[in-house]
Design a protein around this motif. Sequence first.
Motif: not given
Length: 68
Positions: A52-53, A55-59, A61
């Motif tokens: 989940s962390n 996924v949240r950090a991906s956009p 980045s």
Amino acid sequence: MPVFHTRTIESILEPVAQQISHLVIMHEEGEVDGKAIPDLTAPVAAVQAAVSNLVRASPPSCVNSVSG
């Protein structure tokens, strides 16, 4: 892809990969030895939180790597 970018990605993914590997090993040991599989609630929750962390950090980045 620059080396620092690759190392950053590796440092982010490595803990998730280790947690998933640990879950797989725990499951396989239970199947092979015939022992009851231990309660995997906590390890699965840890993997879920890590993913989940990620996924949240991906956009942000992705946007930074495309625009940078």
